[in-house]
Design a protein around this motif. Structure first.
Motif, PDB file in Angstrom:
ATOM      1  N   PHE A 159       0.836  -1.199   0.000  1.00 15.65           N
ATOM      2  CA  PHE A 159       0.000   0.000   0.000  1.00 15.65           C
ATOM      3  C   PHE A 159       0.874   1.254   0.000  1.00 15.65           C
ATOM      4  CE2 PHE A 159      -2.285   3.537   1.756  1.00 15.65           C
ATOM      5  CZ  PHE A 159      -3.562   3.419   1.235  1.00 15.65           C
ATOM      6  N   SER A 160       1.923   1.245   0.782  1.00 15.68           N
ATOM      7  CA  SER A 160       2.779   2.420   0.898  1.00 15.68           C
ATOM      8  C   SER A 160       3.435   2.761  -0.432  1.00 15.68           C
ATOM      9  CB  SER A 160       3.852   2.184   1.967  1.00 15.68           C
ATOM     10  OG  SER A 160       3.259   1.925   3.221  1.00 15.68           O
ATOM     11  N   VAL A 161       3.800   1.744  -1.208  1.00 16.49           N
ATOM     12  CA  VAL A 161       4.395   1.988  -2.527  1.00 16.49           C
ATOM     13  C   VAL A 161       3.353   2.566  -3.478  1.00 16.49           C
ATOM     14  CG1 VAL A 161       5.398   0.896  -4.564  1.00 16.49           C
ATOM     15  CG2 VAL A 161       6.192   0.239  -2.287  1.00 16.49           C
ATOM     16  N   ILE A 162       2.204   1.890  -3.592  1.00 14.34           N
ATOM     17  CA  ILE A 162       1.191   2.310  -4.557  1.00 14.34           C
ATOM     18  C   ILE A 162       0.639   3.684  -4.215  1.00 14.34           C
ATOM     19  CG2 ILE A 162      -1.009   1.710  -5.638  1.00 14.34           C
ATOM     20  CD1 ILE A 162       1.305  -0.158  -6.346  1.00 14.34           C
ATOM     21  N   ALA A 163       0.503   3.965  -2.922  1.00 15.07           N
ATOM     22  CA  ALA A 163      -0.064   5.249  -2.497  1.00 15.07           C
ATOM     23  C   ALA A 163       0.846   6.424  -2.818  1.00 15.07           C
ATOM     24  CB  ALA A 163      -0.368   5.216  -1.004  1.00 15.07           C
ATOM     25  N   ARG A 164       2.107   6.164  -3.176  1.00 14.03           N
ATOM     26  CA  ARG A 164       3.030   7.229  -3.550  1.00 14.03           C
ATOM     27  C   ARG A 164       2.997   7.524  -5.049  1.00 14.03           C
ATOM     28  NH1 ARG A 164       4.988  10.308   0.435  1.00 14.03           N
ATOM     29  NH2 ARG A 164       6.595  10.931  -1.053  1.00 14.03           N
ATOM     30  N   LEU A 165       2.263   6.729  -5.810  1.00 16.58           N
ATOM     31  CA  LEU A 165       2.202   6.965  -7.250  1.00 16.58           C
ATOM     32  C   LEU A 165       1.398   8.225  -7.543  1.00 16.58           C
ATOM     33  CD1 LEU A 165       1.556   3.333  -8.566  1.00 16.58           C
ATOM     34  CD2 LEU A 165       3.744   4.514  -8.269  1.00 16.58           C
ATOM     35  N   ASP A 166       1.718   8.864  -8.656  1.00 17.06           N
ATOM     36  CA  ASP A 166       1.057  10.112  -9.029  1.00 17.06           C
ATOM     37  C   ASP A 166      -0.063   9.905 -10.045  1.00 17.06           C
ATOM     38  OD1 ASP A 166       2.849  11.569  -7.418  1.00 17.06           O
ATOM     39  OD2 ASP A 166       4.347  11.560  -9.025  1.00 17.06           O
ATOM     40  N   GLU A 167      -0.419   8.661 -10.332  1.00 19.14           N
ATOM     41  CA  GLU A 167      -1.411   8.396 -11.365  1.00 19.14           C
ATOM     42  C   GLU A 167      -2.776   8.992 -10.991  1.00 19.14           C
ATOM     43  OE1 GLU A 167      -0.269   7.470 -13.949  1.00 19.14           O
ATOM     44  OE2 GLU A 167       1.281   5.941 -13.727  1.00 19.14           O
ATOM     45  N   PRO A 168      -3.521   9.535 -11.974  1.00 18.78           N
ATOM     46  CA  PRO A 168      -4.787  10.209 -11.677  1.00 18.78           C
ATOM     47  C   PRO A 168      -5.938   9.285 -11.290  1.00 18.78           C
ATOM     48  CG  PRO A 168      -3.840  10.970 -13.769  1.00 18.78           C
ATOM     49  CD  PRO A 168      -3.097   9.730 -13.366  1.00 18.78           C
ATOM     50  N   ILE A 169      -5.865   7.991 -11.666  1.00 14.90           N
ATOM     51  CA  ILE A 169      -6.963   7.060 -11.393  1.00 14.90           C
ATOM     52  C   ILE A 169      -6.514   6.056 -10.340  1.00 14.90           C
ATOM     53  CG2 ILE A 169      -8.510   5.316 -12.361  1.00 14.90           C
ATOM     54  CD1 ILE A 169      -8.177   6.709 -15.082  1.00 14.90           C
ATOM     55  N   LEU A 170      -7.307   5.912  -9.294  1.00 16.05           N
ATOM     56  CA  LEU A 170      -6.999   5.021  -8.171  1.00 16.05           C
ATOM     57  C   LEU A 170      -8.014   3.887  -8.139  1.00 16.05           C
ATOM     58  CD1 LEU A 170      -5.317   4.562  -5.541  1.00 16.05           C
ATOM     59  CD2 LEU A 170      -7.013   5.986  -4.363  1.00 16.05           C
ATOM     60  N   LEU A 171      -7.522   2.649  -8.114  1.00 15.94           N
ATOM     61  CA  LEU A 171      -8.370   1.468  -8.025  1.00 15.94           C
ATOM     62  C   LEU A 171      -8.113   0.789  -6.686  1.00 15.94           C
ATOM     63  CD1 LEU A 171      -7.750  -0.049 -11.585  1.00 15.94           C
ATOM     64  CD2 LEU A 171      -9.430   1.680 -10.923  1.00 15.94           C
ATOM     65  N   VAL A 172      -9.166   0.642  -5.872  1.00 19.22           N
ATOM     66  CA  VAL A 172      -9.019   0.087  -4.518  1.00 19.22           C
ATOM     67  C   VAL A 172      -9.952  -1.109  -4.388  1.00 19.22           C
ATOM     68  CG1 VAL A 172      -9.154   0.555  -2.049  1.00 19.22           C
ATOM     69  CG2 VAL A 172      -8.502   2.393  -3.624  1.00 19.22           C
ATOM     70  N   ASP A 173      -9.386  -2.301  -4.154  1.00 22.88           N
ATOM     71  CA  ASP A 173     -10.177  -3.526  -4.084  1.00 22.88           C
ATOM     72  C   ASP A 173      -9.999  -4.208  -2.735  1.00 22.88           C
ATOM     73  OD1 ASP A 173     -11.650  -5.793  -4.515  1.00 22.88           O
ATOM     74  OD2 ASP A 173     -10.440  -6.546  -6.174  1.00 22.88           O
ATOM     75  N   GLU A 174     -10.857  -3.890  -1.771  1.00 20.46           N
ATOM     76  CA  GLU A 174     -10.912  -4.559  -0.480  1.00 20.46           C
ATOM     77  C   GLU A 174      -9.609  -4.483   0.308  1.00 20.46           C
ATOM     78  OE1 GLU A 174     -13.473  -5.534   0.961  1.00 20.46           O
ATOM     79  OE2 GLU A 174     -14.943  -6.299  -0.423  1.00 20.46           O
ATOM     80  N   VAL A 175      -8.675  -3.626  -0.106  1.00 16.50           N
ATOM     81  CA  VAL A 175      -7.383  -3.592   0.578  1.00 16.50           C
ATOM     82  C   VAL A 175      -7.529  -3.111   2.013  1.00 16.50           C
ATOM     83  CG1 VAL A 175      -6.838  -1.252  -0.234  1.00 16.50           C
ATOM     84  CG2 VAL A 175      -4.999  -2.801   0.407  1.00 16.50           C
ATOM     85  N   LEU A 176      -8.532  -2.273   2.289  1.00 21.21           N
ATOM     86  CA  LEU A 176      -8.691  -1.742   3.633  1.00 21.21           C
ATOM     87  C   LEU A 176      -9.273  -2.763   4.603  1.00 21.21           C
ATOM     88  CD1 LEU A 176      -9.909   1.873   2.862  1.00 21.21           C
ATOM     89  CD2 LEU A 176      -7.599   0.984   3.079  1.00 21.21           C
ATOM     90  N   MET A 201     -11.592   7.632  -8.608  1.00 26.23           N
ATOM     91  CA  MET A 201     -11.409   6.392  -7.848  1.00 26.23           C
ATOM     92  C   MET A 201     -12.546   5.405  -8.091  1.00 26.23           C
ATOM     93  SD  MET A 201     -10.765   5.707  -3.759  1.00 26.23           S
ATOM     94  CE  MET A 201     -12.433   6.021  -3.192  1.00 26.23           C
ATOM     95  N   PHE A 202     -12.152   4.137  -8.245  1.00 27.17           N
ATOM     96  CA  PHE A 202     -13.074   3.005  -8.132  1.00 27.17           C
ATOM     97  C   PHE A 202     -12.768   2.317  -6.802  1.00 27.17           C
ATOM     98  CE2 PHE A 202     -13.694   3.272 -12.701  1.00 27.17           C
ATOM     99  CZ  PHE A 202     -14.996   2.814 -12.852  1.00 27.17           C
ATOM    100  N   PHE A 203     -13.806   2.046  -6.033  1.00 30.90           N
ATOM    101  CA  PHE A 203     -13.617   1.493  -4.688  1.00 30.90           C
ATOM    102  C   PHE A 203     -14.535   0.278  -4.519  1.00 30.90           C
ATOM    103  CE2 PHE A 203     -14.252   1.232  -0.121  1.00 30.90           C
ATOM    104  CZ  PHE A 203     -13.031   1.582   0.416  1.00 30.90           C
ATOM    105  N   VAL A 204     -13.943  -0.909  -4.359  1.00 29.20           N
ATOM    106  CA  VAL A 204     -14.712  -2.134  -4.143  1.00 29.20           C
ATOM    107  C   VAL A 204     -14.680  -2.481  -2.661  1.00 29.20           C
ATOM    108  CG1 VAL A 204     -14.805  -4.623  -4.558  1.00 29.20           C
ATOM    109  CG2 VAL A 204     -14.335  -3.066  -6.452  1.00 29.20           C
ATOM    110  N   SER A 205     -15.861  -2.644  -2.066  1.00 25.34           N
ATOM    111  CA  SER A 205     -15.934  -2.996  -0.648  1.00 25.34           C
ATOM    112  C   SER A 205     -17.320  -3.515  -0.320  1.00 25.34           C
ATOM    113  CB  SER A 205     -15.623  -1.761   0.218  1.00 25.34           C
ATOM    114  OG  SER A 205     -15.726  -2.079   1.589  1.00 25.34           O
ATOM    115  N   HIS A 206     -17.396  -4.309   0.749  1.00 24.27           N
ATOM    116  CA  HIS A 206     -18.692  -4.725   1.304  1.00 24.27           C
ATOM    117  C   HIS A 206     -19.057  -3.876   2.516  1.00 24.27           C
ATOM    118  CE1 HIS A 206     -19.189  -8.279  -1.238  1.00 24.27           C
ATOM    119  NE2 HIS A 206     -17.901  -8.524  -1.060  1.00 24.27           N
ATOM    120  N   ASN A 207     -18.212  -2.913   2.836  1.00 21.88           N
ATOM    121  CA  ASN A 207     -18.420  -2.079   4.017  1.00 21.88           C
ATOM    122  C   ASN A 207     -19.157  -0.810   3.618  1.00 21.88           C
ATOM    123  OD1 ASN A 207     -17.849   0.011   6.028  1.00 21.88           O
ATOM    124  ND2 ASN A 207     -16.504  -1.505   6.978  1.00 21.88           N
TER     125      ASN A 207
END
Length: 244
Positions: A159-176, A201-207
């Motif tokens: 997470f720490s590596v990916i969160a430092r990227l400057d890309e405009p689109i963020l894809l988050v899949d249940e990582v939290l 951002m696309f955010f996948v979660s059951h929460n």
């Protein structure tokens, strides 16, 4: 009106239930008809929508309904069997988050490898290395082989590596869903910072709490179809009503 940053046009994705059976050459060349073999199924089909720059979208549905598959297509690591997906900006994927890390390499080497694969130069990674390690809370393990880290520590590094990227689109899949409460709070804060910067951002979660915290729009996938596309509260309500 500005062009959408993501366009999903009449997309369909199919898989084989029996992975041991390979398609014949005739099967692979006969794509015009796209006839479904007995051991194949469509994860979803005839799915279309556009995404404007800066939108934050929650993707909801039961397990096995194509949520992660959709994110993989946006990340351009999966090609649809029908239709097309056009992505007009760079992507930072927080999906299958520890993929690409090498067990026998040290944490340090993995940070340089993973960030480099996402386009960071060696000098850029060196400048950000201490911040990445501090965020991941693994200062005492930078020279430890990655395979010796706990599963939670591996997720923190990734997470720490990916969160430092400057890309405009963020894809988050249940990582939290992984990691301790303190680290999740840090992840939440970092994602909020990225959204405040105007990222999409696309955010996948059951929460439902996480979905409503980060997203305004919701996409509900079920039974191979896009069942709803609209305000996140309504998307989650339809999902929970269908499976109450």
């Amino acid at each position: 009106m500005a062009a959408p940053v993501i366009s999903v046009d009449n997309v369909g994705v199919r898989f084989q239930r029996d992975r041991g059976r390979k398609r014949s050459l005739k099967d692979m060349l006969g794509r015009k008809e796209l006839r479904q073999a007995p051991d194949e199924f469509w994860a979803f089909r005839n799915v279309s929508f556009d995404v404007a720059e800066g939108e934050s979208i929650g993707v909801v549905g039961r397990n096995g309904q194509g949520k992660s598959t959709l994110l993989k297509m946006v990340a351009e690591v999966l090609i649809p069997d029908e239709g097309s997906v056009a992505v007009r900006q760079g992507v930072a994927p927080l999906i299958e988050i520890t993929g690409g890390f090498v067990d026998d390499l040290s944490v340090r080497d993995n940070v340089f490898l993973a960030a480099g694969l996402h386009g960071k130069s060696k000098d850029e990674i060196a400048d950000e290395f201490d911040d990445i390690i501090e965020f991941a809370e693994i200062k005492d393990f930078v020279n430890t082989p990655y395979k010796h880290l706990s599963s939670g520590m591996k997720v923190r590094v990734a997470f720490s590596v990916i969160a430092r990227l400057d890309e405009p689109i963020l894809l988050v899949d249940e990582v939290l869903a992984v990691g301790d409460r303190g680290f999740r709070r840090k992840c939440y804060a970092r994602i909020e910072e990225m959204l405040a910067e105007g990222r999409t951002m696309f955010f996948v979660s059951h929460n439902d709490g996480d979905l409503k915290r980060f997203c305004q729009r919701g996409i509900y996938l079920d039974k191979g179809k896009l069942q709803y596309d609209g305000p996140i509260d309504e998307a989650f309500d339809r999902y929970t009503t269908d499976y109450a």
